[in-house]
Design an enzyme around this catalytic site. Structure first.
Site, PDB file in Angstrom:
ATOM      1  N   LYS A   1       1.700   3.562   7.266  1.00 12.47           N
ATOM      2  CA  LYS A   1       0.888   4.483   6.444  1.00 12.47           C
ATOM      3  C   LYS A   1       1.457   5.893   6.571  1.00 12.47           C
ATOM      4  O   LYS A   1       2.321   6.141   7.413  1.00 12.47           O
ATOM      5  CB  LYS A   1      -0.571   4.524   6.942  1.00 12.47           C
ATOM      6  CG  LYS A   1      -1.319   3.208   6.848  1.00 12.47           C
ATOM      7  CD  LYS A   1      -1.775   2.908   5.436  1.00 12.47           C
ATOM      8  CE  LYS A   1      -2.285   1.477   5.360  1.00 12.47           C
ATOM      9  NZ  LYS A   1      -2.629   1.035   4.039  1.00 12.47           N
TER      10      LYS A   1
ATOM     11  N   SER B   1       0.813  -1.223   0.000  1.00 11.42           N
ATOM     12  CA  SER B   1       0.000   0.000   0.000  1.00 11.42           C
ATOM     13  C   SER B   1       0.844   1.270   0.000  1.00 11.42           C
ATOM     14  O   SER B   1       0.311   2.357  -0.164  1.00 11.42           O
ATOM     15  CB  SER B   1      -0.949   0.011   1.201  1.00 11.42           C
ATOM     16  OG  SER B   1      -0.267   0.404   2.365  1.00 11.42           O
TER      17      SER B   1
END
Lengths: 142, 426
Positions: free
Chosen positions: A98, A61
């Protein structure tokens, strides 16, 4: 109490001399006075500091900022996390990597891959920033 | 007592250190009680705060296994690679903030706070920085003596909610309150037997001991308890960094991971333990003249034949050479080994230790050859750099099948590149 510490990963990292010469007998190297120091990746990445940790990234991601699955990440726990930092966060006790974004009053864990939607941190969620990622290291096979 | 020039000590102590280390990389266990087991998963040696009401220290694992499962308590084998690394991080952080630090054990250190204007604020800073940088919670006790700092730390932990983990006993009022409210048995260095003696004399609280006459304590018991009493009353007798004298004997003994019946693997174990013992010997820069090697069977199983025997070997000269020591130990164990028993444990002990210069360099005595000392220096340098056991005697196996049982061990998250913490980016 006696205890045994295995110490850090290696006592001190691999040091690469900035320049190295074979000195012919009898002729002093004209560069000998100019050797300043050695390059150390340990020092550059700061991984000997007590507040720095290495972790392994698992997932794709964050590809948009060049963090791929299997990469090593250098995580600094002494840095105060802020907007825009790539972090290791604990979201409801699950460790995830993230980008931390503060949008108005909301906190968002943003992915860097269109396949993954942003994750808004909601009222019932528990978020702790474990550390801030300062570098990543990737093997290119050889 | 509190004059301007009085020293100020802090004791920084990690809360439930082993369990806290496990939680750093297992955030899912933040609210799950944890116990850590001794080598070979024998008995409980550490408990998280929330496991303490349910499990006693030293309880054998096999007896409490079912109870732990019922209560949802998670057990770990001891992971000293992890604890050692985390300890080093905590201690380095303290050293980066304060000029003089004495590492007292794997999870405690004393520091000198003399001259710092707001010692309590420094205590809070230490606490929050260590927590942020390592995830390990610590308590900080501050006082004019080490014994009082230890007591302050104990109070910080006992009254965590009120104190925020930092207690400063430099003020007379606070000190006296804690002294009055602490049993003498809780004082640093007062053991169970001493407690009984003191209670017999009517000394029941720390305050009673602080007020007792130090001279009669010395006459009746020892200079140690005299110092404790003086320290409680605010006179510093112990300084920072009093180094331990070199040990008089060095021991390495471990249970095998399984019972052994043959001589060959027992010899391997003895060589392995000798490797470790001789490392300790060289670390304290001693030489040894005698080696004691012993083996034994299990002593508790009524169905097994019991046997235990040891032998002392005198070496030709005081030495720290692992090659000579290993040869002596392996030969010795062959002498005490009897076939037909199921052995559970071996022990190697180095005796008659001397410091260089302590043994007389008499003209006819044989000394360790200089070249042996050089080989040992190279050995220690290689193993220091590349990890213990990188270079070892051929009789020491890399992965022994008699090695310790550690079935519930966590990863070496910080010391093995193949076992790093995995963070998901899904």
């Amino acid at each position: 109490m006696s205890f045994t510490s295995l110490g850090p990963i290696a006592a001190d990292g691999v040091r690469l001399p900035l320049c190295s010469f074979k000195v012919p007998a009898g002729f002093p190297s004209p560069a000998a006075d100019h050797i300043e120091k050695e390059i150390s990746l340990d020092e550059l990445l700061g991984i000997r500091a007590p507040h720095v940790y290495l972790v392994r990234i698992d997932g794709d991601s964050m590809q948009g900022v060049g963090i791929y699955s299997g990469d090593l990440a250098v995580v600094d726990r002494a840095i105060e996390p802020g907007h825009g930092h790539v972090v290791v966060a604990l979201l409801n006790n699950d460790p995830i990597c993230k980008r931390l974004c503060l949008r108005g009053k909301s906190v968002v864990l943003q992915s860097e891959n269109p396949k993954y939607p942003d994750r808004y941190v909601l009222e019932g969620d528990e978020l702790t920033v474990w550390g801030v990622i300062t570098y990543t290291v990737r093997s290119h096979g050889h | 007592m509190a004059t301007k020039s009085a020293p100020v000590f802090a004791l920084v102590d990690c809360n439930s250190f082993y369990a806290s280390c496990e939680r750093v990389f297992r955030p899912d266990l933040a609210k799950v009680p944890i116990v850590v087991l001794s080598n070979n998963d024998g008995c409980v040696i550490a408990r998280s705060y929330d496991a303490k009401p349910h499990v006693k220290m030293g309880e054998p694992y096999f007896q409490i296994k079912d109870r732990l499962e019922q209560l949802g308590i998670v057990a770990f084998s001891s992971n000293y690679a992890l604890y050692g690394d985390m300890s080093e991080r905590v201690m380095s952080l303290i050293e980066s903030m304060l000029p003089a630090v004495e590492v007292y054990s794997i999870d405690e250190s004393f520091a000198d706070l003399s001259g710092i204007v707001d010692a309590t604020a420094m205590g809070r800073q230490l606490r929050s920085r260590i927590l942020q940088c390592t995830g390990i919670p610590v308590g900080v006790g501050i006082a004019h003596t080490k014994t009082l700092a230890k007591l302050a730390n104990h109070t910080a932990k006992r009254l965590q909610a009120h104190t925020g983990g930092v207690v400063n006993l430099c003020g007379d009022h606070e000190r006296d309150w804690v002294l009055r409210n602490t049993a003498v048995s809780e004082v640093w260095g007062v053991g169970r037997r001493m407690t009984a003696h003191l209670e017999g004399m009517g000394i029941k609280t720390a305050m009673d001991l602080a007020k007792a006459d130090p001279w009669s304590l010395r006459k009746k018991f020892s200079v140690v308890i005299e110092k404790t009493a003086r320290e409680l009353s605010g006179t510093a007798c112990l300084e920072l960094d009093e180094p331990d004298p070199p040990k008089q004997e060095i021991c390495c003994s471990r249970m095998f991971g399984k019972r052994l019946t043959e001589l060959a693997p027992i010899k391997e174990a003895v060589a392995t333990y000798m490797m470790r013992a001789s490392e300790k010997l060289r670390a304290q820069k001693s030489y040894c003249k005698k080696v004691r090697v012993s083996i034994r069977t299990g002593m508790f199983n009524p169905d097994e034949a019991k046997y235990a025997k040891g032998v002392v070997v005198t070496l030709p000269y005081p030495t720290d050479d692992v090659r000579l020591l290993t040869r002596a130990a392996v030969d010795a164990v062959a002498h005490v080994f009897q076939p037909g028993f199921r052995y559970s444990k071996a022990e190697v002990m180095l005796l008659d230790l001397r410091q260089p210069g302590e043994f007389s360099d008499d003209l006819f005595a044989v000394n360790q050859p200089a070249e042996a000392s050089r080989v040992m220096a190279v050995l220690d340098a290689i193993n220091g750099r590349w990890g213990r056991g990188t270079l070892r005697a051929a009789s020491v196996p890399g992965k022994p099948d008699w090695g310790m049982r550690r079935e519930m061990m966590s990863q070496s998250y910080t010391t093995r590149v193949d076992q790093l913490w995995r963070v998901s980016s899904h």
